[in-house]
Design an enzyme around this catalytic site. Structure first.
Site, PDB file in Angstrom:
ATOM      1  N   HIS A 101      29.422  16.750  -0.661  1.00  0.00           N
ATOM      2  CA  HIS A 101      28.854  18.083  -0.506  1.00  0.00           C
ATOM      3  C   HIS A 101      29.531  18.810   0.655  1.00  0.00           C
ATOM      4  O   HIS A 101      29.626  18.288   1.751  1.00  0.00           O
ATOM      5  CB  HIS A 101      27.349  17.951  -0.235  1.00  0.00           C
TER       6      HIS A 101
ATOM      7  N   SER B 265      26.147  25.763  -1.798  1.00  0.00           N
ATOM      8  CA  SER B 265      24.947  25.068  -1.350  1.00  0.00           C
ATOM      9  C   SER B 265      23.738  25.996  -1.443  1.00  0.00           C
ATOM     10  O   SER B 265      23.467  26.538  -2.508  1.00  0.00           O
ATOM     11  CB  SER B 265      25.180  24.513   0.061  1.00  0.00           C
TER      12      SER B 265
ATOM     13  N   ASP C 128      27.453  13.525  -4.282  1.00  0.00           N
ATOM     14  CA  ASP C 128      26.550  14.514  -3.705  1.00  0.00           C
ATOM     15  C   ASP C 128      25.164  14.300  -4.294  1.00  0.00           C
ATOM     16  O   ASP C 128      25.011  14.228  -5.512  1.00  0.00           O
ATOM     17  CB  ASP C 128      27.057  15.918  -4.055  1.00  0.00           C
TER      18      ASP C 128
END
Length: 344
Positions: free
Chosen positions: A319, A149, A289
């Site tokens: 995600h 991320s 995502d």
């Protein structure tokens, strides 16, 4: 390519979302992200330390070995939350599965420390890791930058800043274009964070702060709204911006806290003009995502520039899946650790 979550993933997604605050309250988000997590596998030696002023945790699966890969890992959390502790299990799995030494970075968090503080901390630890590689039983020519991320963003940025210092970059569902915010709002002024402490490096750009460094060039043209820029359309934002745990509203707020110029390549790697010098790359993406299309767009950019780039796109997951008890996470970790072992 677009699909729905598996039943197992949907149940986890809904349970996680129910206990996760909306954007806006930093302390509430940090408290939610810092909850108890399953322990990772045993690693022979784990120690906390200091890398030129930046906190780190070093995972060594086989003390006394030599010539191994060295992974500098940057945690996710929207640049505002999480840390070494929240990603302990992931780092243990990476070290145990790959045989590499993993250095997890406790970089400074926004909004207290906006861009370029985290990016500069990432570079500082990379330089430290290169200098300490021999003492850690690793080959300095086998250093990999890795992150999930927002940590994937920092890994990509650091690779752009010092491509000659890394042999690979592992980017797990990274945000790569700050111009993706669905409702643009004023950005905080860039932080004038102190320069990293002097460390030998072959390039002057590697010792400048991200705000001062010239960068590899920035794609020309106006900065558009999120989902309409270089990410080649907003399909994943439209399809998965709500109801899949990591929402478009959260992502816009994270970018807002982080700050920096959305057109700067050390904020938005997807906007770098020249990516041809980047190292071997593995992108691990979740199909469900909102950030999926940014990752795919970056892979296309790298491939077109001649970079050795591989994409692993996992259907039916959202995600953050890499750290969850899902079959796709186990498959992804097996593939990732094999990729790390092959670093030359």
């Amino acid at each position: 390519m677009s699909g729905s979550l598996s039943p197992e993933a949907r149940a986890l997604c809904d349970a996680m979302a129910a206990g996760f605050p909306g954007p806006g309250d930093v302390e509430a988000l940090r408290a939610a992200a810092g909850g108890a997590r399953p322990a990772g596998p045993g690693v022979a030696a784990v120690r906390d330390g200091d890398a030129s002023g930046v906190p780190v945790r070093v995972y060594d699966p086989a003390p006394g070995s030599a010539g191994r890969p060295l992974v500098v890992f940057l945690h996710g959390g929207g640049w505002v939350m999480c840390g070494i502790g929240t990603h302990d299990a992931t780092c243990r799995r990476l070290a145990a599965g790959s045989g590499a030494v993993v250095v997890s970075v406790g970089y400074r968090l926004a909004p207290e420390h906006p861009w370029p503080a985290a990016a500069d901390d990432a570079l500082t630890v990379l330089l430290w890791a290169r200098a300490q590689a021999g003492a850690l039983g690793c080959d300095p020519r086998r250093v990999v930058l890795a992150g999930d991320s927002s940590g994937g963003n920092l890994a990509a940025v650091t690779s752009l800043r010092a491509p000659e210092l890394v042999a690979g970059q592992l980017l797990v569902y990274p945000p790569l274009d700050a111009a993706a915010a669905p409702t643009p709002s004023p950005k905080p002024k860039p932080s004038r964070a102190p320069k990293p402490k002097p460390t030998p490096t072959p390039t002057s750009a590697a010792t400048a702060t991200a705000a001062e460094a010239p960068g590899p060039g920035t794609a020309s043209g106006p900065v558009p709204a999120w989902g309409s820029g270089p990410a080649s359309g907003s399909g994943s934002v439209s399809a998965y911006g709500e109801g899949y745990f990591h929402t478009a509203a959260h992502m816009a707020w994270y970018w807002e806290q982080y700050g920096g110029d959305p057109a700067h390549p050390y904020v938005s790697p997807l906007r770098a003009r020249d990516v041809s010098r980047l190292p071997r790359t593995l992108l691990v993406l979740a199909d469900c995502d909102p950030l999926r299309d940014e990752g795919l767009a970056y892979a296309r950019r790298l491939g077109a520039a001649g970079v050795d780039c591989t994409v692993h796109l996992y259907p039916g997951v959202f995600h953050g899946f890499l750290g969850l008890p899902l079959p796709a996470a186990r498959t992804a970790l097996t593939a990732v650790t094999a990729w790390l072992r092959a670093t030359e």
